[in-house]
Design an enzyme around this catalytic site. Structure first.
Site, short mmCIF file in Angstrom:
data_model
loop_
_atom_site.label_atom_id
_atom_site.label_comp_id
_atom_site.label_asym_id
_atom_site.label_seq_id
_atom_site.Cartn_x
_atom_site.Cartn_y
_atom_site.Cartn_z
N SER A 1 0.85 -1.19 0.00
CA SER A 1 0.00 0.00 0.00
C SER A 1 0.88 1.24 0.00
CB SER A 1 -0.91 -0.01 1.23
OG SER A 1 -1.86 1.04 1.16
N ASP A 2 0.38 2.28 -0.61
CA ASP A 2 1.10 3.55 -0.62
C ASP A 2 0.08 4.68 -0.64
OD1 ASP A 2 3.95 4.69 -0.89
OD2 ASP A 2 2.78 5.87 -2.33
#
Length: 191
Positions: A67-68
């Site tokens: 995730s970012d």
């Protein structure tokens, strides 16, 4: 099949524990520098995929979560401030305005090579804060490792007028609603 969270973020780890399924954590070791000409949404999406795939050799029979998050104000990317001075600048720019947090999520099956990825935007409308309120908040919470200089899960909620989006967890960094669907698609139902 193991579940791996490819993140060093304590916020993502805390969110994932809410699902009550066992998981391991690893550092994805990915260069997070945006590419030239890349939009903030594209950066978050690319990095989420890269983070999910980076540890695949170490976890060959696993579902790996990457995730970012990239925060934007009028298309301008707001990174992690790292210092008090930078946080003051960010919050001063954001007061009375809306910031979009682009959180991308990828679930990568290292056994099959299948990946599912999605970008989930979440908009935060900040109150018209005074300089004193900004200083008071930063003194108390010191959110210098958070994109946009605020933690909605903490005292940062006092900075916010309203929020809008499909999953409030995406604002903290891990869109659980999308993740639950992705896990079910891979045969790992949460309930």
């Amino acid at each position: 099949m193991k579940l791996i969270l490819a993140s060093t973020s304590p916020y993502r780890r805390e969110l994932l524990t809410r699902l009550k399924i066992p998981f391991e954590v690893c550092s994805p070791e990915v260069d997070e520098t945006p590419l030239t000409g890349e939009t903030p949404e594209q950066t978050a999406y690319r990095l989420a995929i890269a983070k999910a795939k980076a540890p695949a050799k170490s976890f060959p029979d696993s579902l790996i979560i990457g995730s970012d998050q990239v925060a934007t104000l009028d298309g301008l990317q707001l990174g992690k401030p790292h210092t008090h001075e930078n946080a003051v600048k960010q919050l001063t720019m954001m007061r009375g305005r809306s910031v979009v947090f682009h959180t991308a999520l990828c679930l990568y099956n290292s056994r099959t090579g299948n990946s599912q990825a999605r970008e989930i935007p979440f908009t935060v409308h900040f109150r018209k804060l005074t300089d004193a309120q900004i200083e008071h908040y930063l003194f108390k919470e010191q959110p210098y490792n958070c994109a946009g200089s605020a933690k909605s899960e903490g005292l940062g909620i006092a900075l916010i007028e309203k929020m809008s989006g499909d999953d409030p967890n995406s604002l903290i960094g891990l869109p659980l609603i999308a993740l639950i669907e992705m896990l079910e698609n891979e045969g790992m139902p949460v309930i």
